[in-house]
Write an enzyme that holds these catalytic residues in place. Structure first.
Site, PDB file in Angstrom:
ATOM      1  CG  LEU A 191     -74.713  46.034  24.965  1.00 32.57           C
ATOM      2  CD1 LEU A 191     -74.542  45.520  26.248  1.00 32.57           C
ATOM      3  CD2 LEU A 191     -73.645  47.151  24.821  1.00 32.57           C
ATOM      4  CE  LYS A 273     -69.335  48.967  18.940  1.00 34.36           C
ATOM      5  NZ  LYS A 273     -68.008  48.195  18.645  1.00 34.36           N
ATOM      6  N   GLY A 295     -70.339  41.071  22.216  1.00 35.04           N
ATOM      7  CA  GLY A 295     -69.356  40.141  21.339  1.00 35.04           C
ATOM      8  C   GLY A 295     -68.150  40.827  20.632  1.00 35.04           C
ATOM      9  CD  GLN A 304     -64.736  44.929  18.104  1.00 35.49           C
ATOM     10  OE1 GLN A 304     -64.091  43.788  17.759  1.00 35.49           O
ATOM     11  NE2 GLN A 304     -66.203  45.222  17.872  1.00 35.49           N
ATOM     12  CB  CYS A 459     -91.515  31.990   7.187  1.00 30.04           C
ATOM     13  SG  CYS A 459     -92.078  33.535   8.372  1.00 30.04           S
TER      14      CYS A 459
END
Length: 486
Positions: A191, A273, A295, A304, A459
């Site tokens: 994710l 989530k 993560g 979390q 770039c």
């Protein structure tokens, strides 16, 4: 003497120790996978690179012209513990031949220094490794201006490997990435938000030999999606280009709207989530992937906490890996520095999709169950159906085809100032005025530029310039910026 055009540099690759302690079948499979990965990676640099497989090592021979690129690829390939740069000499069957050849190579470097000789010998010879070290050491001491032989903490260590009459003189040693070869540990779906945590987590699974695919939940805006594609491409190109992996973009703006309509503010973050996990599981099922990657780090944000993570995990039967779960933020940022993703994360446009009022930190399973019943899951299913799947190696063409911002290729069509946003020190030379502003400083410094001028971002491949031009337009309301692609 070899023709300079055909001269090759030799590398000896020492395998990750955990590979070497596996059973013979598993070890053979892992060494074979690493060999295949290296061929896939290095042949893209030059068809003249040779890769040789042995039971306990792999050797790579590459043309001198591509030495820097090959060495960097070896440093970024999982499964390799150590990389040795070596000089190879054949027909070295006697101690006399070996000591003279070693002397030719190292005597000048021993002046006024202590030294020690370290030798590794494989195959059948009329002498053992200790005799080899003593003979070479004695010769060097007698024929050089070295101060002494010193077994510990010597100024110079003379390293060599002898295999069936082939002498390999080790000139440099590098620490490899370690881990297992990609392709030996299955697939995972990461994710990916593009920030510090998700990029570092993805790197860690790639390093461990897991083929890592990416799923991104777009909460609104081309710039954010382009930015996440950019960092996914960077990670894949640097650490995982031996395999094809997918990038899946899921449109989540309608899901976000439904959350606001059906969910109490305190549970919005946890609900978001949970829905991301549910969508990821559906996609992983389609791809026949058994595990998901996030993560998340314990207590870093309100969603979390251990209780909230347990409530989030409740919606999925997949294995969920969280390699950063017990890591501190400074440690995560240091890894991002080391692997080159920090600037991407810092420059990533932020789309704060859900701003909870007094977000719950210790959610209730029963309350969450009631809240979840009010959500219209047809909206989630539609988002998954509308998800776009591409291979990561197709991202460059995909972004340029999207052309979110107009591309200018002819500077004579207007009065432009070109801004080179690459990190490299050099600046592109153009017929127009040119500024050098690395992409990670652009957000701050662009505000100081004259608003009545027209600016073109440049770039190498047009990806970063598209991202940051879109961001300047969306977030800073600067319509005087486009992309330059000569």
């Amino acid at each position: 003497m070899n023709n300079p055009q055909t001269k090759k540099q030799k590398f000896i690759l020492k395998l990750f120790p955990e590979i070497m302690i596996k059973g013979s079948s598993a070890k053979r499979q892992m060494v074979g996978q690493l060999y295949t990965n290296l061929i896939s990676i290095l042949q893209k640099i030059s068809s003249n690179v040779e890769v040789r497989k042995f039971s306990d090592k792999i050797e790579v021979l590459c043309p001198i012209q591509v030495l820097p690129e090959v060495k960097q690829r070896l440093l970024d390939t999982s499964g390799i513990e150590q990389i040795l740069e070596v000089l190879q000499f054949d027909d070295m069957h006697t101690l006399d031949k070996i000591k003279v050849k070693v002397g030719e190579l190292v005597i000048d470097s021993l002046d006024a220094k202590s030294f020690v000789v370290r030798a590794k010998r494989t195959g059948k010879h009329e002498f053992n490794s200790i005799e080899l070290e003593r003979t070479v050491g004695g010769y060097l001491l007698a024929h050089s201006s070295a101060t002494k032989v010193q077994m510990k903490n010597a100024d110079v260590t003379v390293r060599m490997e002898l295999a069936e009459g082939q002498l390999n003189m080790i000139t440099k040693k590098y620490k490899g990435l370690s881990g297992f070869p990609i392709g030996t540990q299955g697939d995972i779906l990461s994710l990916m938000s593009g920030g510090f945590d998700s990029t570092v987590a993805s790197y860690l699974t790639m390093k461990r030999g897991i083929k890592t695919h990416f799923v991104f939940f777009n909460l609104g805006g081309n710039a954010h999606e382009i930015g996440v594609k950019q960092v996914a491409l960077y990670l894949w190109n640097k650490f995982g280009s031996s395999h094809k992996v997918k990038f899946i973009s899921v449109p989540f703006d309608d899901v976000l709207t439904e959350i606001f309509a059906s969910t109490p503010p305190t549970y919005m973050g946890v609900t978001l989530k949970r829905l991301m996990l549910m969508a990821s599981e559906k996609i992983a099922d389609e791809m026949e992937i058994d595990a998901l990657l996030t993560g998340e780090s314990v207590a870093q944000v309100s969603s979390q906490t251990l209780r909230n993570l347990a409530i989030i995990d409740e919606v999925s039967s997949k294995l969920i890996l969280r390699p950063l779960s017990t890591m501190n933020k400074p440690d995560i940022m240091q890894i991002a520095d080391d692997i080159g993703t920090r600037h991407f994360a810092e420059a990533m446009p932020e789309y704060c999709g859900v701003i909870s009022q007094n977000p719950i930190t210790h959610g209730s399973f029963k309350r969450m169950e009631k809240v979840a019943l009010k959500f219209d899951y047809d909206v989630l299913n539609k988002a998954v159906e509308d998800a776009q799947h591409i291979y990561v190696h197709e991202i460059i063409d995909d972004i340029n085809k999207l052309a979110a911002v107009e591309v200018v290729s002819d500077l004579s069509t207007g009065d432009f100032t070109v801004i080179d946003i690459r990190e490299e020190a050099e600046c592109i030379e153009t017929t127009s005025k040119t500024l050098k502003i690395p992409f990670h400083k652009l957000k701050r410094e662009f505000k100081n530029l004259a608003r009545d001028k027209e600016y073109l971002l440049y770039c190498d491949k047009g990806i970063m310039s598209q991202l940051h031009a879109q961001y300047l337009r969306d977030e800073l309301k600067c319509q005087n910026v486009r992309v330059y692609r000569p």
